[in-house]
Motif scaffolding. Structure first.
Motif, mmCIF file in Angstrom:
data_model
loop_
_atom_site.group_PDB
_atom_site.id
_atom_site.type_symbol
_atom_site.label_atom_id
_atom_site.label_comp_id
_atom_site.label_asym_id
_atom_site.label_seq_id
_atom_site.Cartn_x
_atom_site.Cartn_y
_atom_site.Cartn_z
ATOM 1 N N LEU A 241 102.566 58.026 55.001
ATOM 2 C CA LEU A 241 102.950 57.524 53.691
ATOM 3 C C LEU A 241 102.956 56.001 53.710
ATOM 4 C CD1 LEU A 241 105.911 59.948 52.853
ATOM 5 C CD2 LEU A 241 103.536 60.089 52.074
ATOM 6 N N ALA A 242 102.660 55.422 52.552
ATOM 7 C CA ALA A 242 102.674 53.967 52.406
ATOM 8 C C ALA A 242 103.696 53.595 51.343
ATOM 9 C CB ALA A 242 101.282 53.455 52.016
ATOM 10 N N GLU A 243 104.423 52.516 51.583
ATOM 11 C CA GLU A 243 105.397 52.040 50.600
ATOM 12 C C GLU A 243 104.671 51.275 49.495
ATOM 13 O OE1 GLU A 243 108.624 52.556 50.440
ATOM 14 O OE2 GLU A 243 108.752 53.687 52.323
ATOM 15 N N SER A 244 105.119 51.507 48.252
ATOM 16 C CA SER A 244 104.607 50.751 47.112
ATOM 17 C C SER A 244 105.807 50.239 46.331
ATOM 18 C CB SER A 244 103.734 51.641 46.229
ATOM 19 O OG SER A 244 104.525 52.395 45.320
ATOM 20 N N PRO A 245 105.605 49.307 45.397
ATOM 21 C CA PRO A 245 106.743 48.816 44.615
ATOM 22 C C PRO A 245 107.470 49.908 43.837
ATOM 23 C CG PRO A 245 104.871 47.341 44.375
ATOM 24 C CD PRO A 245 104.372 48.555 45.103
#
Length: 300
Positions: A241-245
């Motif tokens: 998973l990647a963090e986004s705003p």
């Protein structure tokens, strides 16, 4: 017919990917529980050639066109468990079906996490809204609110002035001098008393209740909804998973493959977008999956 591809999620990205694969004459099975992200909205806007269509009608038409292809099967069920390895994928549904294929496409979308304020969730999709590009025009101008609390809220506030007379409810968010100046130029009012609830039974406006007892009438209140995965399958499979705003997204490469062999992802789970962008992501994923299948089929 044993499918080449299982698609979990029969909304915009899933159907778009299925259409690409069906037109490549590949057997596809779509597993869908009938809970699209935009089910609370009465109409869909900004969709080229379909502006204003009810979301349910848009999906029904798209699903029927997909099912006109003989290589497509539709399974109305919830996917509750998934496994994948170099040999292929397997999905188990809530009603006990076990389905296998060579590839898995997760078009499962996201779940919107609303701020914990009384009355907010009850009005989601009517007078409590998320995307001004999707719903701002229909609000029709007048007094509209933007709920702060998210780090990007203040920077976005000047955008909303194209859709009405904006009050920015800061919810304790620190506002920089630059952000404050931009809001002033755009006529955005700043309210620093916290919002504690939303009230009202009207279909076209609501009242924002403040901590000091005041109530402020608004045509609509736009809120920053954070995104979480709508299904546990992503975590079960171990996808990165990647963090986004706006929350977490599934990390994919240019062909929409996840970090797990034979598992792809597309749609709102991989990008912050709307119906059109979700469909585009589905097309990219369909092409990516087809390329992978052909590459395998070409091995001596």
């Amino acid at each position: 017919m044993h499918p080449d591809v299982l698609i979990v999620g029969g909304s915009y990205a899933g159907i778009a990917a299925g259409l690409i694969l069906a037109r490549a004459r590949r057997p596809v099975t779509v597993i869908d529980a009938g809970q699209p992200r935009n089910r609370a909205a009465s109409h869909s806007h900004g969709v080229l050639g379909q502006d204003g269509i009810a979301g349910a009608d848009l999906l029904r038409n798209a699903r029927q066109q997909l099912l006109d292809y003989p290589s497509v099967r539709w399974v109305h069920a919830e996917a509750v468990e998934a496994q994948a390895d170099v040999g292929g994928v397997q999905v188990r549904t809530g009603d006990g079906q076990v389905l296998s294929a060579r590839k898995l496409l997760l078009a499962t979308g996201v779940a919107d996490q609303l701020p914990d304020l009384p009355g907010l969730a009850d009005r989601w999709g009517s007078t409590v809204l998320h995307c001004p590009y999707c719903h701002g025009y229909e609000v029709g101008g007048g007094a509209i609110g933007l709920l702060g609390g998210h780090p990007m809220s203040a920077a976005k506030a000047p955008l909303f002035a194209d859709w009405g007379n904006v009050t920015f409810f800061s919810q304790g968010l620190a506002i920089t001098d630059e952000e404050r100046a931009a809001m002033h130029v755009r006529g955005v009012q700043i309210e620093e008393t916290p919002v504690v609830a939303v009230q009202g039974e009207q279909s076209t406006w609501l009242e924002v209740e403040l901590a000091d007892g005041r109530r402020v009438a608004q045509r609509a209140l736009f809120v920053p909804a954070l995104q979480a995965m709508a299904t546990p399958l992503v975590q079960q499979l171990g996808c990165t998973l990647a963090e986004s705003p706006m929350g977490v997204l599934v990390e994919v490469d240019a062909m929409k493959q996840t970090s797990i062999a034979n598992v792809y992802a597309a749609g709102d789970a991989t990008t912050v977008g709307n119906i059109t962008l979700a469909m585009a992501e589905g097309v990219r994923a369909g092409i990516g999956v087809h390329h992978a299948l052909v590459s395998e089929d070409s091995q001596p």
